[in-house]
Design an enzyme around this catalytic site. Structure first.
Site, PDB file in Angstrom:
ATOM      1  NE  ARG A 181     101.175  30.829 -65.991  1.00  0.00           N
ATOM      2  CZ  ARG A 181     101.899  30.439 -67.064  1.00  0.00           C
ATOM      3  NH1 ARG A 181     102.902  31.182 -67.522  1.00  0.00           N
ATOM      4  NH2 ARG A 181     101.601  29.332 -67.698  1.00  0.00           N
ATOM      5  CB  SER A 232      96.596  26.509 -63.503  1.00  0.00           C
ATOM      6  OG  SER A 232      96.701  25.611 -64.581  1.00  0.00           O
ATOM      7  CD  GLU A 302      98.769  30.279 -63.074  1.00  0.00           C
ATOM      8  OE1 GLU A 302      99.565  29.339 -62.893  1.00  0.00           O
ATOM      9  OE2 GLU A 302      98.194  30.481 -64.157  1.00  0.00           O
TER      10      GLU A 302
HETATM   11  C1  LIG Z   1      89.768  27.780 -68.903  1.00  0.00           C
HETATM   12  C2  LIG Z   1      90.950  28.627 -68.515  1.00  0.00           C
HETATM   13  C3  LIG Z   1      92.209  28.305 -68.995  1.00  0.00           C
HETATM   14  C4  LIG Z   1      93.326  29.087 -68.649  1.00  0.00           C
HETATM   15  N1  LIG Z   1      94.536  28.749 -69.152  1.00  0.00           N
HETATM   16  C5  LIG Z   1      95.612  29.522 -68.876  1.00  0.00           C
HETATM   17  C6  LIG Z   1      96.897  29.212 -69.435  1.00  0.00           C
HETATM   18  O1  LIG Z   1      97.063  28.269 -70.194  1.00  0.00           O
HETATM   19  N2  LIG Z   1      97.937  30.021 -69.116  1.00  0.00           N
HETATM   20  C7  LIG Z   1      97.796  31.096 -68.283  1.00  0.00           C
HETATM   21  O2  LIG Z   1      98.791  31.814 -68.059  1.00  0.00           O
HETATM   22  N3  LIG Z   1      96.606  31.409 -67.743  1.00  0.00           N
HETATM   23  C8  LIG Z   1      95.515  30.653 -68.009  1.00  0.00           C
HETATM   24  N4  LIG Z   1      94.300  30.958 -67.457  1.00  0.00           N
HETATM   25  C9  LIG Z   1      94.194  32.057 -66.483  1.00  0.00           C
HETATM   26  C10 LIG Z   1      93.884  33.428 -67.097  1.00  0.00           C
HETATM   27  O3  LIG Z   1      93.195  33.310 -68.320  1.00  0.00           O
HETATM   28  C11 LIG Z   1      95.145  34.261 -67.304  1.00  0.00           C
HETATM   29  O4  LIG Z   1      95.846  34.440 -66.080  1.00  0.00           O
HETATM   30  C12 LIG Z   1      94.833  35.629 -67.898  1.00  0.00           C
HETATM   31  O5  LIG Z   1      96.047  36.254 -68.241  1.00  0.00           O
HETATM   32  C13 LIG Z   1      94.053  36.544 -66.961  1.00  0.00           C
HETATM   33  O6  LIG Z   1      93.653  37.679 -67.714  1.00  0.00           O
HETATM   34  P1  LIG Z   1      92.310  38.467 -67.402  1.00  0.00           P
HETATM   35  O7  LIG Z   1      92.224  39.597 -68.343  1.00  0.00           O
HETATM   36  O8  LIG Z   1      91.151  37.547 -67.364  1.00  0.00           O
HETATM   37  O9  LIG Z   1      92.648  39.018 -65.962  1.00  0.00           O
HETATM   38  P2  LIG Z   1      91.711  39.048 -64.672  1.00  0.00           P
HETATM   39  O10 LIG Z   1      91.409  37.673 -64.237  1.00  0.00           O
HETATM   40  O11 LIG Z   1      90.582  39.970 -64.885  1.00  0.00           O
HETATM   41  O12 LIG Z   1      92.740  39.680 -63.624  1.00  0.00           O
HETATM   42  C14 LIG Z   1      93.885  38.952 -63.198  1.00  0.00           C
HETATM   43  C15 LIG Z   1      94.838  39.914 -62.473  1.00  0.00           C
HETATM   44  O13 LIG Z   1      95.359  40.830 -63.416  1.00  0.00           O
HETATM   45  C16 LIG Z   1      95.063  42.171 -63.005  1.00  0.00           C
HETATM   46  N5  LIG Z   1      94.801  42.952 -64.214  1.00  0.00           N
HETATM   47  C17 LIG Z   1      93.874  42.735 -65.183  1.00  0.00           C
HETATM   48  N6  LIG Z   1      93.951  43.702 -66.125  1.00  0.00           N
HETATM   49  C18 LIG Z   1      94.951  44.522 -65.744  1.00  0.00           C
HETATM   50  C19 LIG Z   1      95.521  45.727 -66.284  1.00  0.00           C
HETATM   51  N7  LIG Z   1      95.068  46.272 -67.412  1.00  0.00           N
HETATM   52  N8  LIG Z   1      96.522  46.310 -65.593  1.00  0.00           N
HETATM   53  C20 LIG Z   1      97.006  45.795 -64.445  1.00  0.00           C
HETATM   54  N9  LIG Z   1      96.517  44.676 -63.890  1.00  0.00           N
HETATM   55  C21 LIG Z   1      95.499  44.044 -64.528  1.00  0.00           C
HETATM   56  C22 LIG Z   1      93.838  42.054 -62.097  1.00  0.00           C
HETATM   57  O14 LIG Z   1      93.741  43.133 -61.206  1.00  0.00           O
HETATM   58  C23 LIG Z   1      94.149  40.741 -61.393  1.00  0.00           C
HETATM   59  O15 LIG Z   1      95.077  40.945 -60.352  1.00  0.00           O
HETATM   60  C24 LIG Z   1      93.163  30.195 -67.790  1.00  0.00           C
HETATM   61  C25 LIG Z   1      91.890  30.527 -67.320  1.00  0.00           C
HETATM   62  C26 LIG Z   1      90.786  29.753 -67.672  1.00  0.00           C
HETATM   63  C27 LIG Z   1      89.422  30.143 -67.174  1.00  0.00           C
END
Ligand SMILES: Cc1cc2nc3c(=O)[nH]c(=O)nc-3n(C[C@H](O)[C@H](O)[C@H](O)COP(=O)(O)OP(=O)(O)OC[C@H]3O[C@@H](n4cnc5c(N)ncnc54)[C@H](O)[C@@H]3O)c2cc1C
Length: 319
Positions: A181, A232, A302
């Site tokens: 992570r 998580s 996380e």
């Molecule tokens: C039901 C559920 C299940 C999940 N299961 C998992 C799992 O199994 N494994 C896991 O790792 N995660 C999991 N997650 C968490 C999440 O989906 C991941 O961390 C995902 O990678 C976040 O991506 P996002 O585009 O939604 O980022 P956001 O939530 O929009 O942003 C997260 C962070 O990334 C930054 N960010 C976003 N886009 C960019 C970019 N283009 N450049 C630089 N920084 C950026 C944001 O500023 C922020 O700091 C889960 C979430 C949910 C709701």
């Protein structure tokens, strides 16, 4: 400073409109994020190409990039400055063949599930680690998202970012130093695209499809996917699981306001309706402190907290 920044939001929005963008002022983040929590973003804007992104970065106000909002805890006071999301050309995919390897160059705004479907339609696979992770590729790289099937970092060849001020930079996987992570994207940098290694052979494709289907089935059985959450909340400490530790501390089902430590999976906090960021924050502190008192282990969040939090909230104060 934050008050005066807020006062300039209409002025900044007007400049963005003149540059051909369509910003929204005071967009409630609880409308878009997975947790359905968070106050107003002063200015929220979608950008569809590099030119538009550089216009945003040239405004000399703080810029927060969001992906799919699936790992974001947005403050009740909202987000000052510009909040930007990548769409359009910044979600494109292009296959690149060379030296016996198949790669795909991917715009960072694309959603993981859209990418997986697009690859599958073209007989490609190799990113099963993202199956069921509801984010964008940019968010996945920033977090080195992963599951029991692996992490995205294992497939990254290189990543293009824009540094604060709009300077482009290409970073190799080695420079990004992926670990659990974690990814060493420079502070404030926006990931705009990534070159990912994929596989292409018929037998492997069928096996990958079966593996992904079984993996998704397991997730559906163990996670509260029918309620708003951000997955998580804490990272797993070495050799243990945050969910197991929180459950052992007796907090499964514990509520604060509209937020609850899930009955189904203790490392999820769900919004049962009307939860505030402060409710979630209180549960995060409580879980972290209880686990620390019982085991000496300090759980690390996380989820990413963004926006204007009361002073001293993040990083979490020592237990
Ligand atoms: C039901 C559920 C299940 C999940 N299961 C998992 C799992 O199994 N494994 C896991 O790792 N995660 C999991 N997650 C968490 C999440 O989906 C991941 O961390 C995902 O990678 C976040 O991506 P996002 O585009 O939604 O980022 P956001 O939530 O929009 O942003 C997260 C962070 O990334 C930054 N960010 C976003 N886009 C960019 C970019 N283009 N450049 C630089 N920084 C950026 C944001 O500023 C922020 O700091 C889960 C979430 C949910 C709701």
């Amino acid at each position: 400073v934050s008050g005066s920044l807020r006062d300039t939001r209409h002025e900044v929005a007007t400049r963005l409109i003149r540059a051909g963008l369509a910003p929204r002022v005071d967009q409630l983040m609880s409308r878009t994020g997975y947790w359905r929590i968070g106050g107003p973003a002063d200015i929220y804007v979608d950008v569809s190409d590099m030119h538009q992104l550089s216009v945003v970065l040239g405004q000399d106000v703080p810029c927060t990039v969001v992906g799919n909002g699936s790992n974001l805890l947005v403050a009740d006071a909202g987000i000052r400055g510009i909040t930007v999301r990548l769409i359009g050309e910044l979600r494109a995919t292009q296959v690149e063949e060379g030296a016996g390897a198949t790669c795909v160059r991917v715009g960072a705004g694309i959603l993981n599930q859209v990418l997986l479907r697009r690859l599958d339609e073209q007989g490609m696979y190799g990113l099963a680690a993202l199956a069921g992770v509801p984010g964008s590729v940019g968010g996945a790289i920033r977090m080195n998202a992963g599951t029991s099937l692996g992490e995205i970092g294992e497939r990254v060849v290189e990543v293009d970012v824009l540094l604060p001020g709009g300077h482009p930079r290409r970073l190799t996987a080695a420079e990004l130093n992926f670990s659990y992570r974690h990814c060493a994207v420079p502070n404030g940098a926006i990931v705009v695209s990534a070159l990912l290694r994929v596989d292409r052979n018929a037998a492997g494709l069928e096996a990958a499809r079966a593996q992904t289907a079984a993996h998704l089935e397991r997730r559906r059985a163990t996670q509260p996917l029918d309620q708003p959450s951000c997955g998580s909340v804490f990272r797993n400490p070495p050799g243990d699981a945050a969910g197991r530790l929180i459950e052992a501390s007796g907090l499964k089902g514990h509520r604060r306001g509209g937020a609850q430590i899930s009955e189904r999976h203790a490392n999820f906090i769900v919004n049962e309706g009307g939860a505030t960021a402060a409710d979630v924050y209180d549960l995060v502190l409580l879980a972290r402190n209880r686990v620390h008192a019982a085991t000496g282990i300090v759980l690390e969040p996380e989820v990413h907290a963004v926006g204007e939090w009361p002073a001293g909230s993040w990083p979490l104060p020592p237990p």
